[in-house]
Design an enzyme around this catalytic site. Sequence first.
Site, short mmCIF file in Angstrom:
data_model
loop_
_atom_site.label_atom_id
_atom_site.label_comp_id
_atom_site.label_asym_id
_atom_site.label_seq_id
_atom_site.Cartn_x
_atom_site.Cartn_y
_atom_site.Cartn_z
CB CYS A 103 -1.01 -0.04 1.13
SG CYS A 103 -2.42 1.03 0.81
CD GLU A 139 0.68 -5.11 5.63
OE1 GLU A 139 0.64 -5.82 4.61
OE2 GLU A 139 0.50 -3.87 5.60
CG HIS A 176 -2.66 -3.34 4.10
ND1 HIS A 176 -1.57 -2.59 4.51
CD2 HIS A 176 -3.55 -2.47 3.61
CE1 HIS A 176 -1.80 -1.32 4.28
NE2 HIS A 176 -2.99 -1.20 3.73
N1 GLN Z 1 -3.54 6.29 1.41
C1 GLN Z 1 -2.23 6.03 1.91
C2 GLN Z 1 -1.18 6.84 1.17
O1 GLN Z 1 -1.48 7.49 0.23
C3 GLN Z 1 -1.90 4.55 1.84
C4 GLN Z 1 -2.82 3.76 2.73
C5 GLN Z 1 -2.27 2.50 3.27
O2 GLN Z 1 -1.06 2.23 3.30
N2 GLN Z 1 -3.17 1.70 3.78
O3 GLN Z 1 -0.04 6.81 1.53
#
Ligand code: GLN
Length: 190
Positions: free
Chosen positions: A82, A173, A171
């Site tokens: 992410c 994790e 994710h």
């Molecule tokens: N929206 C976050 C970003 O732009 C990422 C979100 C996440 O890691 N769950 O960094």
Amino acid sequence: MAGKGKLFGVLALQGDFEKHQHSLESAGARQCEVRNLDDLKRVDALVIPGGESTTMLRLMDYYDLFEPLKAFGAEKPIFGTCAGAILMARGVSSPAQKSLDVMDIDVERNAYGRQVDSRIIELESSVGNVEAVFIRAPIIRRTGPEVEVLASYLGDAVLVKQGKHLAATFHPELTDDIRVHKLFMDLVGE
Ligand code: GLN
């Protein structure tokens, strides 16, 4: 199992790094937190967790880690989830921000929109069906020719590989399933 083999670092500036440490441990990897340049120099591979990429960037700058992380990625494997995937990208939009450019992908941040910005789905991937948790996830808008798509959701790549690098917009994790972490360990040669 622990004690020998490659050392996996988890970037521990912000975000859910402890979850990655737990997944790596469960998968039998030797792991440690990376908070500074000395830590980074010790590790063979790095995980960049989920969290807030803008905050992580600020902290990278504060601790003088941005250029060293870029150099690390040019040589050694990185797995980002992410926010981690956002930081690994070549191009970032919505809004634009700098990134480590370790994978030939462009991402749009928070791209699933506000109403449905978080969801859990069952995802078909190269490691089998996995439960994928999306939280304010980016969408990978472009993948370069070297990038292999290992899973897609609603027509967009969500798990991608380039050489020894791996990036997920979800994710792994946050589940007990360690297959995606195992996949990274395989790429690293562990
Ligand atoms: N929206 C976050 C970003 O732009 C990422 C979100 C996440 O890691 N769950 O960094």
